[in-house]
Every structure is written in structure tokens, then in C-alpha cells.
Design a protein around this motif. Structure first.
Motif, mmCIF file in Angstrom:
data_model
loop_
_atom_site.group_PDB
_atom_site.id
_atom_site.type_symbol
_atom_site.label_atom_id
_atom_site.label_comp_id
_atom_site.label_asym_id
_atom_site.label_seq_id
_atom_site.Cartn_x
_atom_site.Cartn_y
_atom_site.Cartn_z
ATOM 1 N N ILE A 284 -6.534 37.837 26.587
ATOM 2 C CA ILE A 284 -7.558 38.209 26.179
ATOM 3 C C ILE A 284 -7.833 37.920 24.810
ATOM 4 C CG2 ILE A 284 -9.149 40.296 26.095
ATOM 5 C CD1 ILE A 284 -7.533 41.533 28.527
ATOM 6 N N LEU A 285 -8.993 37.459 24.290
ATOM 7 C CA LEU A 285 -9.459 37.212 22.918
ATOM 8 C C LEU A 285 -10.610 38.024 22.368
ATOM 9 C CD1 LEU A 285 -9.533 33.311 22.701
ATOM 10 C CD2 LEU A 285 -7.609 34.875 22.255
ATOM 11 N N GLN A 286 -10.380 38.847 21.434
ATOM 12 C CA GLN A 286 -11.306 39.706 20.837
ATOM 13 C C GLN A 286 -11.574 39.450 19.340
ATOM 14 O OE1 GLN A 286 -13.068 42.181 22.382
ATOM 15 N NE2 GLN A 286 -12.256 41.650 24.353
ATOM 16 N N GLU A 287 -12.393 39.886 18.678
ATOM 17 C CA GLU A 287 -12.796 39.904 17.366
ATOM 18 C C GLU A 287 -11.647 40.585 16.691
ATOM 19 O OE1 GLU A 287 -16.276 40.344 14.133
ATOM 20 O OE2 GLU A 287 -16.461 40.648 16.198
ATOM 21 N N SER A 288 -11.262 40.043 15.463
ATOM 22 C CA SER A 288 -10.010 40.331 14.863
ATOM 23 C C SER A 288 -10.565 41.488 13.706
ATOM 24 C CB SER A 288 -9.127 39.652 14.412
ATOM 25 O OG SER A 288 -7.873 40.224 13.455
ATOM 26 N N PRO A 300 -13.439 37.543 9.293
ATOM 27 C CA PRO A 300 -12.249 36.782 9.344
ATOM 28 C C PRO A 300 -12.346 35.539 10.204
ATOM 29 C CG PRO A 300 -12.511 38.744 10.877
ATOM 30 C CD PRO A 300 -13.680 38.769 10.248
ATOM 31 N N GLU A 301 -11.633 34.460 9.802
ATOM 32 C CA GLU A 301 -11.625 33.354 10.542
ATOM 33 C C GLU A 301 -10.340 33.232 11.581
ATOM 34 O OE1 GLU A 301 -13.596 30.879 10.320
ATOM 35 O OE2 GLU A 301 -15.084 31.625 8.646
ATOM 36 N N ALA A 302 -10.192 34.401 12.280
ATOM 37 C CA ALA A 302 -9.126 34.552 13.077
ATOM 38 C C ALA A 302 -9.671 35.247 14.309
ATOM 39 C CB ALA A 302 -7.998 35.138 12.442
ATOM 40 N N LEU A 322 -7.814 28.414 11.778
ATOM 41 C CA LEU A 322 -7.646 27.073 10.791
ATOM 42 C C LEU A 322 -7.513 25.890 11.457
ATOM 43 C CD1 LEU A 322 -7.941 26.340 7.792
ATOM 44 C CD2 LEU A 322 -5.304 26.949 7.688
ATOM 45 N N GLY A 323 -8.132 24.894 11.170
ATOM 46 C CA GLY A 323 -8.068 23.366 11.559
ATOM 47 C C GLY A 323 -8.745 23.195 13.065
ATOM 48 N N VAL A 324 -9.307 24.389 13.440
ATOM 49 C CA VAL A 324 -10.047 24.149 14.976
ATOM 50 C C VAL A 324 -11.383 23.826 14.658
ATOM 51 C CG1 VAL A 324 -10.592 25.238 17.108
ATOM 52 C CG2 VAL A 324 -8.387 25.927 16.012
ATOM 53 N N ARG A 325 -12.096 22.768 15.214
ATOM 54 C CA ARG A 325 -13.456 22.298 14.919
ATOM 55 C C ARG A 325 -14.023 23.294 16.017
ATOM 56 N NH1 ARG A 325 -14.320 18.647 10.752
ATOM 57 N NH2 ARG A 325 -12.300 17.757 10.180
ATOM 58 N N ALA A 326 -15.231 23.695 15.263
ATOM 59 C CA ALA A 326 -16.023 24.289 16.145
ATOM 60 C C ALA A 326 -17.608 24.290 15.853
ATOM 61 C CB ALA A 326 -15.860 26.020 15.874
ATOM 62 N N VAL A 327 -18.326 23.958 16.559
ATOM 63 C CA VAL A 327 -19.856 23.694 16.232
ATOM 64 C C VAL A 327 -20.494 25.054 15.691
ATOM 65 C CG1 VAL A 327 -22.006 22.969 16.970
ATOM 66 C CG2 VAL A 327 -19.897 21.818 18.016
ATOM 67 N N ARG A 328 -20.998 25.295 14.565
ATOM 68 C CA ARG A 328 -21.662 26.513 13.769
ATOM 69 C C ARG A 328 -23.045 26.481 14.168
ATOM 70 N NH1 ARG A 328 -18.483 29.131 9.917
ATOM 71 N NH2 ARG A 328 -16.420 28.236 9.791
ATOM 72 N N GLU A 329 -23.592 25.311 14.692
ATOM 73 C CA GLU A 329 -25.073 25.162 14.902
ATOM 74 C C GLU A 329 -25.519 24.885 16.093
ATOM 75 O OE1 GLU A 329 -27.024 23.283 11.923
ATOM 76 O OE2 GLU A 329 -26.758 24.611 10.105
ATOM 77 N N GLN A 330 -26.599 25.536 16.672
ATOM 78 C CA GLN A 330 -26.946 25.039 18.168
ATOM 79 C C GLN A 330 -27.941 23.953 17.875
ATOM 80 O OE1 GLN A 330 -25.621 25.801 20.965
ATOM 81 N NE2 GLN A 330 -26.879 24.227 21.953
ATOM 82 N N ALA A 444 -10.854 31.183 20.745
ATOM 83 C CA ALA A 444 -10.864 31.720 19.604
ATOM 84 C C ALA A 444 -11.622 31.448 18.280
ATOM 85 C CB ALA A 444 -9.399 31.788 19.008
ATOM 86 N N ALA A 445 -12.053 30.261 18.332
ATOM 87 C CA ALA A 445 -13.142 29.771 17.503
ATOM 88 C C ALA A 445 -14.421 30.372 17.610
ATOM 89 C CB ALA A 445 -13.217 28.208 17.477
ATOM 90 N N ARG A 446 -15.093 30.325 19.036
ATOM 91 C CA ARG A 446 -16.116 31.044 19.341
ATOM 92 C C ARG A 446 -16.283 32.598 18.871
ATOM 93 N NH1 ARG A 446 -15.545 27.518 23.908
ATOM 94 N NH2 ARG A 446 -14.672 29.328 24.984
ATOM 95 N N VAL A 447 -15.080 33.334 19.235
ATOM 96 C CA VAL A 447 -14.850 34.675 18.829
ATOM 97 C C VAL A 447 -14.741 35.050 17.526
ATOM 98 C CG1 VAL A 447 -13.365 36.672 19.034
ATOM 99 C CG2 VAL A 447 -13.984 35.134 21.352
ATOM 100 N N ALA A 448 -14.091 34.082 16.851
ATOM 101 C CA ALA A 448 -13.965 34.287 15.340
ATOM 102 C C ALA A 448 -15.287 34.116 14.571
ATOM 103 C CB ALA A 448 -12.918 33.856 14.734
ATOM 104 N N LEU A 449 -15.776 32.990 14.858
ATOM 105 C CA LEU A 449 -17.005 32.428 14.248
ATOM 106 C C LEU A 449 -18.310 32.881 14.856
ATOM 107 C CD1 LEU A 449 -15.911 28.745 13.799
ATOM 108 C CD2 LEU A 449 -15.841 30.494 12.013
#
Length: 501
Positions: A284-288, A300-302, A322-330, A444-449
Motif C-alpha cells: 500500500i502506498l500513501q502520502e508521506s 515531500p517528494e516521497a 528521486l530519479g523517477v520520471r513523472a508527468v506533472r502536467e496533463q 509512488a511518484a503519483r502519490v508523492a507528486l
């Protein structure tokens, strides 16, 4: 036995300096405990979406005083005169707050009282009694260590478990009676046997009934159906359907296809989380919660990682993105590399080439050798595996059945929430019992960002007006408007036969 729960912060509450203390408590979700001067007394323990606001409401000065200076009784709970210590822990999500509240309540009040305070009940599962001479399937919420390998769940409710059970039994000829059978040839049987929905193991010895070996094979087919989530029967019916189609028996193939759709509908009644209880694993992934550092910006970026394994919920473990590419804009143009070139990340070579030295031998330069001997930074995949391994160390020892049911109930309560109310993401192991690391990192990138930010709508009318004129400066310094003509499509001139000759 689990270690006692310890809060992250503890402070002495003094009424004269309460404003400064409450100002230091973050306005963020978390759990807290209010304790009196007696350390043996039970604390006031709960969770809050805003710790500072909730504590101000409980510890604020009285609104009105009587003639003697005593506070006027009010319906609002006020513990200002009884509290001596405040303990709190900041969390990043509602799931983390519930899990930590259970651990704190279990440490402060005991397992039974904590279970009542959080209203935890064992979830319903489907059990097939393969250890009995005449197995049957039924829904239950009573789990034991001997029946874990025969139980499949958890289901969101008793109605959902019974609905799935009835749909599966309609596909097989397993008995539905709940009595302990004592077969004999003159047994009266039941209505399901008369409707040819049961193999009638109660009439053992009767020519119309089945043999114990035939009933055992049918029970094994049902067990395989639950174990493979319906895939075993789907493959069996699909093979018969294809064979009928190859034999030009199209009516039989159509009937088998309808049966295949019925099997698929029965399999879909069980959610993806429904697995053998002793083999159930979930990540399970949650916001940290942000790190408590001065330079922390509050976002946080985690992500916080929780692991359910061997009947225990472990976590949280912080997983950096850190180092995970994630699209920040739709974007409206899709996810191609042409539209989003930043998604293309360079991949370093396994053995980078080293520049030659004066002697012409590569690798003899002291600076190059020192840089090559330096420890390499962990990749995102390595960090994810390290976080999972750290959580797995806390789930090696199996808990007692009461705690097992509590953790399973916490998982079921979060997982079966409506999709709009369930924050975070969940991942299940693949068919080879490994974790999908890349999918976990993307989650994790979707949850953190957070979700992708929407793109501002384009003003098409302004774009058309800008396209129709361009202001140019002439040689004489006079500005003039030049319309832009649309490009004509290139057409190929038709060639006549005379021109070819």
C-alpha cells in the motif's frame, strides 16, 4: 508480543504557556494522547485531521466565568484543567492515522479494548472444507490457523461473500447442506439433488449417487477455481468450446460460450484482493508526512509504503521518488516522446569508458580511479526493494489469530472504500510472487507528486486573430499588417498517356 507504542513528540502542558505550545504543534493530520498527572491513568487517545485545531478546541480557556471565577459548565468537552502531558505523532494519510491509532490503543488499553474502540470485526471469507470427507463451501468470519489455507477472502461484506458463493456453486455439483453427513443408500437427500445440482454424496452406495472418488475430484475442481480466481474453469470451458467449433458443432460452441460467460461473471464477483488468506500479500502506498527539517517545503517528494504479509501490517517506510520520471502536467497531445521529451531519460553504460592517461593506458588516472571506486548511488529500483525488505523483516513472526483478524479488518476497511474516498494505491504480487517494482515506483511518484495539473484551456479565438496578421517594420519605419494565407495542399499533376510517349 508487540513493543509498546511510542509517540514522536511529548510536551508538558502548562495553562499559562499553552498558546506557545499549541502554536508549535503542526496543523496537519495525526494522532495524539492527552495524559493527566497520574501515569497509570488511561489517556484521551484519538486521531485528528488537524492536530492544532483539535487540541485548541479541547484545551482552550473557558469562554465564560461565574462570579467566583469558576468556568461556567458547557456541553463542549474541555480538558484544560486535567491535562499534564501532550503526546502526538504527525501522519501523512488517513490510513496511517488509523493504523497508528490501533497500535497506540492496543498499547494503552489492551487488544480487546482497542478492538472495541475501533470497531474492528473479522471480515467474511469463503471456506472450502477440503480436510473433511465431504467438502462444502460456505461463508464465515471465524478464522483459525488450521483453516487459513482453505479460506479465500476478504470480502467487503457477508452479502458479497454469499453472492459469490452461490454463483460458484451454480457451476459445480458440490453439496450445499451444512450438516455432518452420515451417508447410507436410503438417505432421503435434498431438493438440490432432485434438481441435479448436487452429486448426492449422502446416498453413498446407491447406484444413482456418486462415489467418494468422484466427489473428491469435484471438490478439487472447486478448490482450483478459487485458487486461480476462476481461470482453471475458464480454460476448461474454452478448450471444449474451441473443440466444438473445430468439429463444426456451432450450436454446441454457442452453448459453451454462454457457459464461459457465466463462469467469467462468477469469477468477477470476487475482487482482485480475494486470495488464499495464508498467501495474501499487498503493498500500500500513501502520502508521506514531510520531514521535520527547516528547509522542508511541506510537499515531500516521497511516499509512505505499508506491507501486509503473514497477517500483519508493517510500516510506514519512506520511499523517495528521486530519479523517477513523472508527468506533472496533463497535456492534450498524449504521452509521446515528441510531445514530452523530458520523459526520455538517458541510461548510463554499465562500464563507462575512462579517459587515457599520459601512458595511454585507460584507468590509471588517480582522479578517474578514485571516482570509479566511489560507491554508486542507489537506483530507484534498489530503493524500492530495500524498503520492501525492511518492511518484510517486521512481518516474519506470525501474530495470534485475534491480531491477524484486526490487521485483516484494517486492510479490508480501507480497500473496499468507494474509489473517490480511497486515497493511495495498492499493488499485489505477480503470478511468480514478485513485486512489480516499476509500477510501484510510478505509483509512488503519483502519490508523492499528486495528480497531474490540468493544462490551461487554449484561447482559440485569440490564436486565430494572431494568425491573420503579423506586424512588420518596413524599410521606411512604417508598420504594416500582412495577412498570413493558408498553405495550399500540394497536388500532383495528372500525366496523360501522350505526355508519357
Amino acid at each position: 508480543m508487540a513493543a509498546p507504542f511510542v509517540f514522536a513528540h511529548r510536551a508538558e502542558f502548562l495553562p499559562e504557556s499553552s498558546d506557545d505550545l499549541l502554536r508549535s504543534i503542526p496543523a496537519a493530520p495525526g494522532i495524539f494522547a492527552l495524559r493527566g498527572a497520574d501515569p497509570a491513568a488511561e489517556p484521551y487517545l484519538t486521531r485528528a485531521a488537524d492536530l492544532r485545531r483539535r487540541l485548541r478546541r479541547l484545551l482552550a480557556p473557558p469562554e465564560a466565568l461565574d462570579e467566583n471565577g469558576q468556568p461556567v459548565p458547557s456541553k463542549r468537552l474541555n480538558l484544560r484543567a486535567r491535562i499534564h502531558w501532550i503526546e502526538w505523532t504527525r501522519t501523512g494519510s488517513d490510513f496511517e492515522s488509523t493504523l497508528l491509532l490501533y497500535r497506540a490503543a492496543r498499547s494503552a488499553f489492551g487488544p480487546e479494548d482497542a478492538r472495541k474502540r475501533l470497531r474492528l470485526h473479522a471480515p467474511y471469507v469463503l471456506r472450502i472444507t477440503m480436510s473433511q470427507p465431504h467438502p462444502r463451501v460456505y461463508s464465515t468470519n471465524r478464522l483459525s490457523k488450521k483453516s487459513l489455507h482453505e479460506s479465500f477472502g476478504p470480502f467487503p461484506s457477508r452479502a458479497a461473500a454469499e453472492r459469490s458463493c452461490d454463483a460458484v456453486l451454480d457451476l459445480f455439483l458440490l453439496r450445499r447442506c451444512y450438516e455432518d453427513l452420515e451417508p447410507y443408500p436410503e438417505h432421503p437427500g435434498c431438493v438440490y439433488g432432485e434438481m441435479n445440482k448436487c452429486m448426492q454424496p449422502c446416498k453413498e452406495g446407491n447406484p444413482q449417487a456418486c462415489t467418494p472418488e468422484q466427489y473428491a475430484r469435484e471438490a478439487q475442481r472447486v478448490f482450483d477455481f478459487f485458487l486461480t480466481r476462476g481461470q482453471s474453469l475458464l480454460d476448461e470451458v474454452a478448450a471444449r468450446r474451441d473443440a466444438a467449433s473445430e468439429a463444426m458443432d456451432f450450436e454446441g460452441a454457442a452453448a459453451l460460450h454462454k457457459q464461459w460467460e457465466k463462469v467469467r461473471a462468477a469469477a468477477l464477483l470476487a475482487d482482485e484482493l480475494v486470495r488464499p488468506i495464508d498467501q495474501l500479500r499487498a503493498l500500500i502506498l500513501q502520502e508521506s508526512a514531510p520531514l521535520e527539517e527547516p528547509e522542508d517545503d511541506g510537499r515531500p517528494e516521497a511516499a509512505a509504503v505499508f506491507l501486509f504479509e503473514h497477517g500483519q501490517l508493517a510500516g510506514p517506510e519512506r520511499l523517495s521518488t528521486l530519479g523517477v520520471r513523472a508527468v506533472r502536467e496533463q497535456t492534450a497531445v498524449g504521452s509521446s516522446l515528441f510531445a514530452q521529451p523530458l520523459m526520455l531519460a538517458p541510461v548510463p553504460l554499465d562500464e563507462p569508458l575512462q579517459p587515457p592517461t599520459d601512458s595511454g593506458v585507460p584507468g590509471t588516472n588517480p582522479r578517474t580511479r578514485a571516482s570509479s571506486e566511489a560507491p554508486a548511488a542507489l537506483t530507484p529500483e534498489d530503493r524500492a526493494r530495500a524498503a520492501i525488505d525492511a518492511l518484510a523483516m517486521h512481518t516474519e513472526s506470525a501474530p495470534d489469530m485475534a491480531e491477524f483478524c484486526d490487521h485483516l479488518s484494517l486492510l479490508r476497511r480501507w480497500y473496499y472504500r468507494p474509489e473517490k474516498q480511497r486515497a493511495g494505491e495498492v499493488f499485489l504480487p505477480t503470478l511468480d510472487s514478485t513485486w512489480p517494482i516499476r509500477r510501484i515506483l510510478n505509483g509512488a511518484a503519483r502519490v508523492a507528486l499528486g495528480p497531474p495539473a490540468p493544462v490551461a484551456p487554449a484561447d482559440r479565438e485569440a490564436a486565430k486573430a494572431l494568425k491573420t496578421k503579423i506586424i512588420h517594420a518596413g524599410r521606411e519605419g512604417v508598420e504594416r499588417e500582412v495577412p498570413i494565407l493558408p498553405k495550399r495542399p500540394r497536388t500532383r499533376k495528372a500525366v496523360t498517356p501522350d505526355e508519357i510517349l
